[in-house]
Scaffold this active site. Structure first.
Site, short mmCIF file in Angstrom:
data_model
loop_
_atom_site.label_atom_id
_atom_site.label_comp_id
_atom_site.label_asym_id
_atom_site.label_seq_id
_atom_site.Cartn_x
_atom_site.Cartn_y
_atom_site.Cartn_z
CD GLU A 272 3.66 -0.59 7.32
OE1 GLU A 272 2.75 0.10 6.40
OE2 GLU A 272 3.01 -1.08 8.11
CG HIS B 88 -0.19 0.05 2.50
ND1 HIS B 88 -0.15 -1.10 3.24
CD2 HIS B 88 0.27 1.07 3.49
CE1 HIS B 88 0.57 -0.69 4.59
NE2 HIS B 88 0.52 0.48 4.38
CG HIS C 262 4.23 4.56 5.34
ND1 HIS C 262 3.10 5.10 6.16
CD2 HIS C 262 3.47 3.15 5.07
CE1 HIS C 262 2.09 4.26 6.62
NE2 HIS C 262 2.29 3.32 5.81
CO CO Z 1 1.22 1.41 6.33
#
Ligand code: CO
Length: 134
Positions: free
Chosen positions: A130, A7, A79
């Site tokens: 991440e 994502h 992110h």
């Molecule tokens: Co995230």
């Protein structure tokens, strides 16, 4: 080492307004807002054919994204999340090559219930990354 893009997270000051932008202007499918108190955010998930966009609004006093909104009052990209098969192996691979893991360096349970780590943006072209175990 990294796999699929899981994502892209976008921090927004108004989750309902941002959900309308994605739903009405961009024609995307957007979930209802989901409060995630353990993560200090309320999230809405935009499902795309090849990935997801997470719209994040700060929740509570100690939200980890509140300071981001102080610097970017209109919101912005926060992110990127890449999948890895084995997060402990990924952490060893990265620290062995001089990269820094944020916090205590140990995986935490992320917004999707899977182990995650965040990496020092200065080590990755200015982007907060991440890693999520798939
Ligand atoms: Co995230």
């Amino acid at each position: 080492m990294i796999g699929r893009l899981d994502h892209v997270a976008v921090v927004v000051p108004d989750l309902d307004a941002a959900s309308r932008v994605y739903r009405e202007r961009l024609g995307a499918s957007v979930s209802e807002p989901v409060p995630l108190p353990a993560h200090g955010v309320t999230a809405a998930f935009v499902q795309l054919p090849n990935t997801k966009i997470e719209l994040l609004q700060p929740l509570g006093e100690d939200s980890p994204v509140a300071s981001f909104l102080e610097r970017h009052s209109g919101g912005g990209m926060h992110h990127l999340c890449y999948e890895v098969e084995d997060i402990e192996a990924a952490a060893r691979h990265l620290t062995g090559r001089g990269a820094r893991i944020l916090g205590d360096g140990k995986p935490k349970t992320g917004a999707h219930g899977k182990p995650v780590l965040f990496l020092q943006p200065k080590d990755f072209c200015g982007t907060l990354i991440e890693l999520e175990q798939s």
